[in-house]
Enzyme design. Structure first.
Site, mmCIF file in Angstrom:
data_model
loop_
_atom_site.group_PDB
_atom_site.id
_atom_site.type_symbol
_atom_site.label_atom_id
_atom_site.label_comp_id
_atom_site.label_asym_id
_atom_site.label_seq_id
_atom_site.Cartn_x
_atom_site.Cartn_y
_atom_site.Cartn_z
ATOM 1 N N ASP A 14 -5.718 -10.940 -0.404
ATOM 2 C CA ASP A 14 -6.089 -11.254 -1.793
ATOM 3 C C ASP A 14 -6.285 -10.049 -2.693
ATOM 4 O O ASP A 14 -6.920 -10.142 -3.740
ATOM 5 C CB ASP A 14 -7.404 -12.041 -1.757
ATOM 6 N N GLU A 21 -3.096 -14.879 6.011
ATOM 7 C CA GLU A 21 -4.456 -15.230 5.566
ATOM 8 C C GLU A 21 -4.397 -16.046 4.264
ATOM 9 O O GLU A 21 -5.077 -15.775 3.272
ATOM 10 C CB GLU A 21 -5.342 -13.991 5.372
ATOM 11 N N GLU A 59 -10.177 -11.331 -6.529
ATOM 12 C CA GLU A 59 -9.477 -11.746 -5.309
ATOM 13 C C GLU A 59 -9.184 -13.249 -5.270
ATOM 14 O O GLU A 59 -8.135 -13.666 -4.774
ATOM 15 C CB GLU A 59 -10.289 -11.339 -4.072
ATOM 16 N N HIS A 116 -19.244 -3.231 -1.643
ATOM 17 C CA HIS A 116 -18.275 -2.605 -2.555
ATOM 18 C C HIS A 116 -17.718 -3.534 -3.626
ATOM 19 O O HIS A 116 -17.000 -3.102 -4.519
ATOM 20 C CB HIS A 116 -17.094 -2.042 -1.760
ATOM 21 N N ARG A 132 -16.441 -5.713 -6.687
ATOM 22 C CA ARG A 132 -16.499 -5.461 -8.132
ATOM 23 C C ARG A 132 -17.633 -6.244 -8.812
ATOM 24 O O ARG A 132 -18.321 -5.721 -9.668
ATOM 25 C CB ARG A 132 -15.163 -5.858 -8.779
ATOM 26 N N HIS A 181 -18.234 3.033 0.810
ATOM 27 C CA HIS A 181 -16.884 2.898 0.267
ATOM 28 C C HIS A 181 -16.597 4.141 -0.580
ATOM 29 O O HIS A 181 -17.507 4.741 -1.139
ATOM 30 C CB HIS A 181 -16.856 1.630 -0.603
HETATM 31 C C1 UD1 Z 1 -10.007 -3.148 -3.117
HETATM 32 C C2 UD1 Z 1 -9.627 -4.622 -3.316
HETATM 33 C C3 UD1 Z 1 -10.656 -5.522 -2.644
HETATM 34 C C4 UD1 Z 1 -10.876 -5.120 -1.188
HETATM 35 C C5 UD1 Z 1 -11.212 -3.641 -1.130
HETATM 36 C C6 UD1 Z 1 -11.324 -3.220 0.306
HETATM 37 C C7 UD1 Z 1 -8.539 -5.206 -5.433
HETATM 38 C C8 UD1 Z 1 -8.729 -5.535 -6.850
HETATM 39 N N1 UD1 Z 1 -9.649 -4.923 -4.755
HETATM 40 O O1 UD1 Z 1 -11.233 -2.958 -3.808
HETATM 41 O O2 UD1 Z 1 -10.178 -6.855 -2.666
HETATM 42 O O3 UD1 Z 1 -11.958 -5.860 -0.684
HETATM 43 O O4 UD1 Z 1 -10.163 -2.897 -1.741
HETATM 44 O O5 UD1 Z 1 -11.993 -2.025 0.458
HETATM 45 O O6 UD1 Z 1 -7.439 -5.192 -4.942
HETATM 46 N N2 UD1 Z 1 -11.063 5.117 -3.570
HETATM 47 C C9 UD1 Z 1 -10.865 6.387 -3.069
HETATM 48 N N3 UD1 Z 1 -10.216 6.514 -1.847
HETATM 49 C C10 UD1 Z 1 -9.800 5.434 -1.128
HETATM 50 C C11 UD1 Z 1 -10.026 4.162 -1.647
HETATM 51 C C12 UD1 Z 1 -10.654 4.000 -2.870
HETATM 52 O O7 UD1 Z 1 -11.223 7.365 -3.683
HETATM 53 O O8 UD1 Z 1 -9.244 5.624 -0.040
HETATM 54 C C13 UD1 Z 1 -11.746 4.954 -4.884
HETATM 55 C C14 UD1 Z 1 -10.833 5.306 -6.069
HETATM 56 O O9 UD1 Z 1 -11.591 5.931 -7.059
HETATM 57 C C15 UD1 Z 1 -10.379 3.919 -6.546
HETATM 58 C C16 UD1 Z 1 -11.641 3.130 -6.308
HETATM 59 O O10 UD1 Z 1 -12.157 3.606 -5.063
HETATM 60 O O11 UD1 Z 1 -9.962 3.928 -7.890
HETATM 61 C C17 UD1 Z 1 -11.492 1.623 -6.262
HETATM 62 O O12 UD1 Z 1 -10.411 1.229 -5.440
HETATM 63 P P1 UD1 Z 1 -9.694 -0.199 -5.697
HETATM 64 O O13 UD1 Z 1 -8.633 -0.386 -4.694
HETATM 65 O O14 UD1 Z 1 -9.321 -0.334 -7.127
HETATM 66 O O15 UD1 Z 1 -10.867 -1.229 -5.510
HETATM 67 P P2 UD1 Z 1 -11.754 -1.542 -4.235
HETATM 68 O O16 UD1 Z 1 -13.135 -1.756 -4.722
HETATM 69 O O17 UD1 Z 1 -11.497 -0.552 -3.185
HETATM 70 N N1 UDP Z 2 -14.417 -1.082 8.037
HETATM 71 C C1 UDP Z 2 -14.100 0.164 8.602
HETATM 72 N N2 UDP Z 2 -14.906 1.238 8.280
HETATM 73 C C2 UDP Z 2 -15.968 1.135 7.447
HETATM 74 C C3 UDP Z 2 -16.240 -0.127 6.861
HETATM 75 C C4 UDP Z 2 -15.448 -1.211 7.169
HETATM 76 O O1 UDP Z 2 -13.157 0.281 9.372
HETATM 77 O O2 UDP Z 2 -16.635 2.148 7.219
HETATM 78 C C5 UDP Z 2 -13.538 -2.250 8.360
HETATM 79 C C6 UDP Z 2 -14.243 -3.516 8.798
HETATM 80 O O3 UDP Z 2 -14.383 -3.557 10.196
HETATM 81 C C7 UDP Z 2 -13.325 -4.616 8.276
HETATM 82 C C8 UDP Z 2 -12.688 -4.007 7.062
HETATM 83 O O4 UDP Z 2 -12.900 -2.596 7.149
HETATM 84 O O5 UDP Z 2 -12.284 -4.908 9.190
HETATM 85 C C9 UDP Z 2 -13.323 -4.564 5.819
HETATM 86 O O6 UDP Z 2 -12.913 -3.838 4.728
HETATM 87 P P1 UDP Z 2 -13.603 -3.944 3.316
HETATM 88 O O7 UDP Z 2 -15.030 -4.348 3.483
HETATM 89 O O8 UDP Z 2 -13.313 -2.666 2.620
HETATM 90 O O9 UDP Z 2 -12.748 -5.075 2.603
HETATM 91 P P2 UDP Z 2 -12.818 -6.663 2.572
HETATM 92 O O10 UDP Z 2 -12.746 -7.170 3.958
HETATM 93 O O11 UDP Z 2 -14.074 -7.037 1.863
HETATM 94 O O12 UDP Z 2 -11.630 -7.046 1.746
#
Ligand code: UD1
Ligand code: UDP
Length: 373
Positions: free
Chosen positions: A97, A119, A133, A209, A211, A242
């Site tokens: 999602d 999924e 999502e 984490h 939004r 995160h």
């Molecule tokens: C995204 C997904 C969310 C998922 C989450 C898993 C969307 C809208 N959101 O949210 O569904 O649950 O990933 O973790 O698709 N960043 C880094 N390094 C990284 C990753 C992220 O610096 O490796 C920072 C960046 O500043 C980035 C921000 O995190 O802009 C947000 O990342 P983004 O993918 O937009 O949203 P998530 O909250 O990670």
């Molecule tokens: N996870 C990980 N390291 C961490 C935190 C989470 O490997 O420090 C794994 C966790 O076991 C799960 C997945 O990341 O499988 C969940 O990711 P996240 O919470 O970022 O996204 P969501 O599932 O909410 O989309």
């Protein structure tokens, strides 16, 4: 000639849950499998792909600091479309999602390439939670050819939306496949952060984490943690943060000088599995963690007001608290003070609502049936 299947991954959870599918298609040998990484996440995606020994065919590297949804959607849509035009696969698989999921699936749909949704069918029935999502997964299920539903309930949701029944397959969730693979390789991580958690003192594992939790809701979670620290002098918290700076800012504000809160970088997947297994209980707004705890059998306070995974509550260890400070404290105290309650939560997990670790193989069988002569 073997047909090509493109598997798209953009974020950490997509990589974890798509890795077993990629490996199963590869090991089966009937298709040429290519991995398209959009790079919506940078570091957090690479870490998972490394663990599973998966090298993307292409990485679009779209991530920017504090990126907006419109930016991710438009860049993934355009760049994925360019990639698919070159590769011309027989099918594209997306997971879950995220914005990568929706934009990449849309790119395939515009090019008339069939999409498989891994999924599929999860519904919170609330467009604002999780945001965005819930909309992403509803939209993908409007045009996907195959729906790989993790549970009977998700299949039911799809049937109610008139998704063609013959193209829905209940597979279980591929996260259980990934988890079973990681469990064989976990060990106490040899990194400094774990040395700060002494063996005889219990710890709570916390991640957040989403939004819709940015700002005040996240502060309420931190205030609940502060209360628990004050009232339980032996309790520690492990908080793998995160990478998002908007999320980190709040944790730093509350806990920078708090000795019993270990703030650390995101953990490698097997290290996180170790942390789940060794924690007293878990607090999280994560989707994947709700599924994983049903296999790990640890109580989980779900830091959301609705969930698209009600199975995690009915047959799992999930307790829905939202981000309400009082509710988080109330259920934490019950888990900390009332052993009978704690054991009853764990005992609910006799069933495995998210499958038995064979979801990826079931997906491969459907693809072979549909695409191989
Ligand atoms: C995204 C997904 C969310 C998922 C989450 C898993 C969307 C809208 N959101 O949210 O569904 O649950 O990933 O973790 O698709 N960043 C880094 N390094 C990284 C990753 C992220 O610096 O490796 C920072 C960046 O500043 C980035 C921000 O995190 O802009 C947000 O990342 P983004 O993918 O937009 O949203 P998530 O909250 O990670
Ligand atoms: N996870 C990980 N390291 C961490 C935190 C989470 O490997 O420090 C794994 C966790 O076991 C799960 C997945 O990341 O499988 C969940 O990711 P996240 O919470 O970022 O996204 P969501 O599932 O909410 O989309």
């Amino acid at each position: 000639m073997r047909k090509t299947i493109v598997c798209v991954v953009g974020t950490r959870p997509e990589a974890i849950k798509m890795a077993p599918v990629i490996l199963a298609i590869h090991n089966d040998g009937n298709f040429d499998v290519k991995v398209l990484a959009t790079g919506q996440h940078a570091d957090m995606l690479d870490s998972v792909l490394n663990f599973f020994n998966i090298t993307p065919d292409t990485n679009l590297h779209v991530m920017k600091n504090c990126q907006g949804l419109e930016y991710i959607t438009s860049s993934v849509l355009t760049l994925t479309s360019d990639y698919l035009k070159k590769v011309n696969p027989a099918a594209v698989l997306v997971h879950g999602d995220t914005t990568t999921t929706f934009a990449a699936a849309l790119a395939a749909f515009y090019l008339k390439i069939p999409v498989g949704h891994v999924e599929a069918g999860l519904r919170s029935f609330t467009l604002s939670q999780p945001f965005p999502e819930e909309l992403n997964r509803v939209l993908v299920d409007k045009f996907a050819k195959w729906a790989f539903a993790p549970t009977v309930l998700s299949k039911q949701n799809l049937i109610e939306e008139k998704f063609p029944v013959s193209n829905i397959v209940v597979t279980g969730n591929t996260v259980i496949d990934a988890l079973l693979c990681a469990v064989q390789r976990i060990k106490k991580p040899e990194i400094d952060v774990f040395n700060r958690l002494s063996d005889d003192k219990p710890f709570v594992l916390l991640t957040a984490h989403r939004r819709e939790s940015w700002g005040k809701p996240l502060e309420h979670i931190c205030q609940a943690v502060a209360f628990l620290l004050e009232n339980y002098s032996d309790l520690n918290f492990l908080v793998p943060m995160h990478k998002n700076p908007i999320v980190r800012e709040v944790f730093y504000k509350y806990f920078t000088n708090e000795e019993r809160v270990v703030l650390c970088e995101p953990l490698e997947y097997p290290d996180f599995v170790w942390a789940m297994k060794n924690s007293l209980f878990i607090m999280s707004d994560s989707g994947g963690v709700q599924e994983e705890v049903t296999a790990i059998k640890k109580p989980l306070l779900i830091l959301r007001s609705v969930t698209e995974r009600p199975e995690a509550i009915e047959n799992g260890t999930g307790i829905l608290t939202g981000t309400d400070e009082d509710k988080i404290i109330y259920f934490s105290r019950k888990l900390l003070d009332d052993k009978i309650y704690y054991d009853s939560v764990v005992a609910k997990c006799a069933l495995m609502p998210f499958g038995d670790g064979t979801a990826s193989q079931k997906i491969v069988e459907v693809l072979k049936e549909s695409l191989c002569d």
